[in-house]
Enzyme design. Structure first.
Site, PDB file in Angstrom:
ATOM      1  N   ILE A 489       0.994  -1.233  -0.133  1.00  0.00           N
ATOM      2  CA  ILE A 489       0.000   0.071   0.158  1.00  0.00           C
ATOM      3  C   ILE A 489       0.915   1.100  -0.393  1.00  0.00           C
ATOM      4  O   ILE A 489       0.442   2.246   0.370  1.00  0.00           O
ATOM      5  CB  ILE A 489      -0.766  -0.035   1.160  1.00  0.00           C
ATOM      6  CG1 ILE A 489      -0.283  -0.252   2.492  1.00  0.00           C
ATOM      7  CG2 ILE A 489      -2.045  -1.108   1.040  1.00  0.00           C
ATOM      8  CD1 ILE A 489      -1.088   0.156   3.789  1.00  0.00           C
ATOM      9  N   ALA A 530      -3.040  -3.329  10.545  1.00  0.00           N
ATOM     10  CA  ALA A 530      -2.653  -3.767  11.943  1.00  0.00           C
ATOM     11  C   ALA A 530      -1.183  -3.936  12.230  1.00  0.00           C
ATOM     12  O   ALA A 530      -0.813  -4.504  13.105  1.00  0.00           O
ATOM     13  CB  ALA A 530      -3.364  -5.164  12.385  1.00  0.00           C
ATOM     14  N   GLY A 729       7.374  -3.097  14.255  1.00  0.00           N
ATOM     15  CA  GLY A 729       6.503  -2.402  13.220  1.00  0.00           C
ATOM     16  C   GLY A 729       6.774  -0.904  13.277  1.00  0.00           C
ATOM     17  O   GLY A 729       7.002  -0.457  14.356  1.00  0.00           O
ATOM     18  N   GLU A 732       1.591   1.804  11.712  1.00  0.00           N
ATOM     19  CA  GLU A 732       0.912   2.602  12.605  1.00  0.00           C
ATOM     20  C   GLU A 732       1.509   3.624  13.811  1.00  0.00           C
ATOM     21  O   GLU A 732       1.035   4.487  13.911  1.00  0.00           O
ATOM     22  CB  GLU A 732      -0.221   1.804  13.184  1.00  0.00           C
ATOM     23  CG  GLU A 732      -1.060   1.392  12.203  1.00  0.00           C
ATOM     24  CD  GLU A 732      -2.228   0.346  12.758  1.00  0.00           C
ATOM     25  OE1 GLU A 732      -3.383   0.433  13.180  1.00  0.00           O
ATOM     26  OE2 GLU A 732      -1.835  -0.662  13.121  1.00  0.00           O
TER      27      GLU A 732
END
Length: 781
Positions: A489, A530, A729, A732
């Site tokens: 994305i 997520a 990660g 987010e």
């Protein structure tokens, strides 16, 4: 376990061949030079063009719908209404395995009698050209009888409120209880109570939704679309009444998603129309279509009540959260849970009580958005931390320091994260990078600084179950192929998988190619959401590459007459460490394996252990696999005459566990800073009686390059994460602390807090006027 970090944030903390380096992404050249095809670039001969007829009232009864004039227009091929569809709705985006019963609040593909939000689709038109489809839309006649609606979640919970869903409009409830918050608050030296409001936010991705669908020679419906989840093919097949293997979703590189392309949006419209017409069909949203065509960020009302001792230790915390679900449920139960779990932040709160509810209204439905509830919670708890520090007359960072969670300590649900908790290190690095204070030379310009820390999960909810597959193969010339259903994305997901593979197999990144995002021919990897892709698909890819490496190494050891642990794969060569001149190419070794029947490929599945449901009464248990910790610091100037805010400094510090591509991590931090700054200062989807009054980018104000400072990124690597090579990660987490850091900086500058985001000039001026009014009143007394 003891975790060590780098002495210099600009260098990886271990030496690796590929991982950790800022290598050019494999998709970079195509995007830079315009050769990358996006979903909207795909066309077919003889394709039809589709448009959507939408309701222009938020709460109404559809009295009649007449498409006769539109159907009679030359060039119109088909018009579909709710009466023409075999199944009313598409299944929800996430399986319901959380131990609670999901209310029957799924959205219909097309509304029939009941309209629940402004812009709800009521008809689909397919025509020979886009212009004809648009003209036909103007000819559709319908009559909507306005019904009483409800547009405030607090009002929606009151007795007698118009019912949107269920019996009381409450569509999800989450509770977290630990210790005895009520008594600890009663015994506290100080109790600080505040309420915070966060807004609807639009994803505003660069690429609006677009797709092309057709039926192939095997009677399979193919859908080429920009999506975060190719696994929607199953729900689409169920909705149109065909077997799962008769729908194929073929993703393209996505021009931004942020959660807005996680739900099944235009795919369902394409599928029903191509099923009906048997012709290729194309649908492309305008920006205005996109604004009403997918769910928004949940606006939250968060009431915080914090008990604290004179020593600065938090003794108890009570939190109440109300989320506006909009007209349909979508992912609200999960977003609500994320917010509840995150509500205590990266702090040691032994006595906690959280009550969270999602409420249906006649506003636009809400769903996934980067940060997924945790961001809104952070916007509240970090402002609350500053407010408590103010009451204590204590430095905000020192107050935080007294209450930080430490590695090995349990979070709000009683779960102990398996990785390092480096909140303190991140806050200290961010504040140090800010440097010495800056003073304004103008009386009406005030300078302020703020800090915000965070806790953000990565990976899906642990009790939902998750799997991800990847295939890796070595060709006879030593080049490598990766196959994965992952949707890229824009964050470099596919490039990261290639970089992991290159590291393990000892080849250059340019020697690895990847085929991705095709539900029929690539191993399914789950949705890109997520902050799960690196953790899930990265681990699957690593497992597959390691299995191949093990076979190659064993055969090479036999060839060189050494033990397998003496073999290296590096720079496309196979060599024995003790005999560096005695080597062969990986391609030559692959040919030997081919001749001898040694498999040169591997399909791997990564499947974390499924956990039990959280306790429904106390919310205790494991909600997520692990968490990321970090901080953001901001410096702002505020014009007290106009309320205008200028962000002068923006510094993000994050423990990412292990960088896979340092440049990609920096890009995520920079993008998160922009997205969070908009949330803090200007972005808000405004509705009046459910009608959108910010319908385009002319009214919906996003930060431009002229509004952004240079974002400073400081990357820490504890190498403690459960992703590949100890990665965590950053997708987010990068956005989560930005808005409260800016909010705290504004409050520091002007001496008064604006409790509602976005913190617009009007709200700042109003807050200053209220402060001055209170001062005058006190002086008069």
């Amino acid at each position: 376990m003891i975790y060590g970090g780098p002495s210099d944030e600009t260098a990886p903390n271990v030496k690796r061949w590929q991982v950790g380096k800022p290598l050019p992404r494999i998709d970079a050249a195509g995007k830079a030079f315009g050769s990358t095809p996006y979903a909207g670039d795909h066309v077919m001969p003889g394709m039809l063009h589709m448009c959507i007829v939408r309701a222009n009232i938020a709460s109404a009864k559809l009295r009649f719908l007449d498409v006769a004039k539109a159907r009679a227009l030359e060039g119109v091929v088909e018009i579909l209404t709710a009466e023409d569809l075999p199944i009313a709705e598409v299944a929800p985006g996430s399986p319901d395995r959380d131990g609670t019963e999901r209310p029957n609040t799924g959205p219909p593909i097309l509304a029939g009698e009941r309209i629940r939000y402004f812009g709800e689709p009521i008809a689909l038109i397919a025509a020979e050209t886009r212009d004809i489809a648009e003209r036909a839309r103007q000819l559709v006649e319908f009559d909507l009888e306005p019904l009483a609606g409800v547009y405030d979640p607090l009002e929606a919970m009151k007795p007698g409120a118009p019912i949107v869903q269920g019996n009381d409009n409450i569509v999800a409830v989450r509770n977290i209880r630990k210790g005895d918050a009520a008594n600890r608050l009663e015994d506290a030296d100080y109790v600080v109570e505040n309420t915070f409001w966060t807004p609807f936010q639009e994803h505003a991705f660069l690429e609006p939704e677009a797709g092309l669908a057709w039926t192939d020679e095997n009677d399979v419906i193919n859908i080429r679309v920009c999506t975060q989840d190719i696994a929607h093919f199953r729900a689409i097949a169920d909705a149109i009444g065909v077997p799962h293997n008769k729908v194929r979703v073929r993703g393209a590189l996505v021009g931004g998603g942020f959660g807005g392309k996680e739900d099944c949006t235009l795919e369902k419209f394409l599928a029903v129309m191509v099923r009906k017409t048997r012709c290729p069909v194309r649908l492309e949203y305008s920006r205005e279509d996109s604004f009403v065509g997918h769910g928004k960020r949940h606006p939250l009302i968060l009431r915080y009540k914090t008990g604290v001792g004179k020593d600065g230790k938090i003794s108890g915390l009570d939190v109440e959260i109300v989320a506006d679900s909009g007209a349909y449920l979508f992912l609200s139960p999960y977003v609500l849970l994320y917010a509840a779990v995150a509500s205590s932040g990266p702090y040691r709160i032994d006595n906690l009580n959280v009550r969270a509810r999602a409420v249906a209204t006649n506003n636009m439905y809400t769903s996934a958005f980067r940060g997924y509830g945790s961001m809104q919670a952070c916007a509240a708890y970090e402002q609350q931390m500053d407010e408590v520090a103010r009451v204590l007359e204590m430095d905000p960072i020192e107050f935080r320091r007294l209450n930080y969670l430490q590695t090995g300590e349990p979070i709000s649900t009683g779960f102990v994260p398996p990785s390092a908790i480096w909140t303190e290190q991140c806050v200290d690095r961010a504040w140090k990078a800010m440097g010495g204070p800056v003073n304004s030379t103008q009386e009406h310009i005030k300078i302020g600084r703020g800090i915000a820390a965070y806790q953000q999960s990565y990976g899906r909810l642990s009790f939902l179950g998750d799997t991800s597959e990847a295939w890796v193969g070595v060709e006879l010339d030593g080049t490598v192929i990766v196959r994965s259903g992952v949707a890229d994305i824009g964050a470099g997901q596919i490039s990261a998988l290639c970089q992991i593979t290159a590291e393990i197999l000892g080849v250059a990144l340019e020697d690895v190619v990847i085929y991705s995002s095709d539900s029929a021919v690539t191993p399914l990897a789950g949705r890109t959401a997520a902050t799960r892709t690196l953790y899930m698909t990265g681990n699957a890819t690593k497992q597959a590459a390691e299995a191949i490496r093990a076979r190659l190494v064993r055969r090479a050891a036999q060839e060189f007459g050494v033990a397998p642990d003496e073999i290296d794969l590096v720079e496309g060569k196979v060599l024995a460490r003790a005999q560096p001149d005695n080597c062969m190419s990986i391609g030559a070794l692959a040919e030997i394996c081919e001749t001898e029947g040694i498999c040169r490929s591997e399909l791997a599945m990564f499947h974390p252990q499924l956990q039990d449901f959280l306790d429904p009464e106390t919310g205790q248990g494991q909600a997520h696999p692990d968490y990321v910790y970090g901080a953001h610091a901001a410096e702002v100037s505020v014009d007290t005459e106009t309320g205008e805010v200028c962000v002068l400094r923006s510094i993000g510090v994050h423990d990412v566990g292990q960088c896979i591509n340092r440049a990609a991590v920096e890009g995520q931090i920079e993008g998160g800073a922009q997205n969070g700054q908009g949330f803090a200062l200007s972005e808000e989807m405004l509705y009046e009686e459910g009608r959108l009054v910010t319908p385009s980018l002319s009214e919906y104000l996003m930060p431009t390059s002229m509004d952004m400072p240079r974002v400073e990124s400081i990357i820490l690597e504890s190498r403690s994460g459960i992703g590949p090579f100890g990665a965590k990660g950053i997708g987010e987490p990068a956005i989560t602390p930005v808005a409260p850091a800016i909010a705290n900086a504004i409050a520091n500058a002007i001496g008064v807090r604006v409790f509602q985001m976005p913190i617009t000039p009007e709200r700042i001026v109003n807050a200053l006027e209220e402060r001055d009014k209170r001062r005058r009143t006190m002086t008069a007394r």
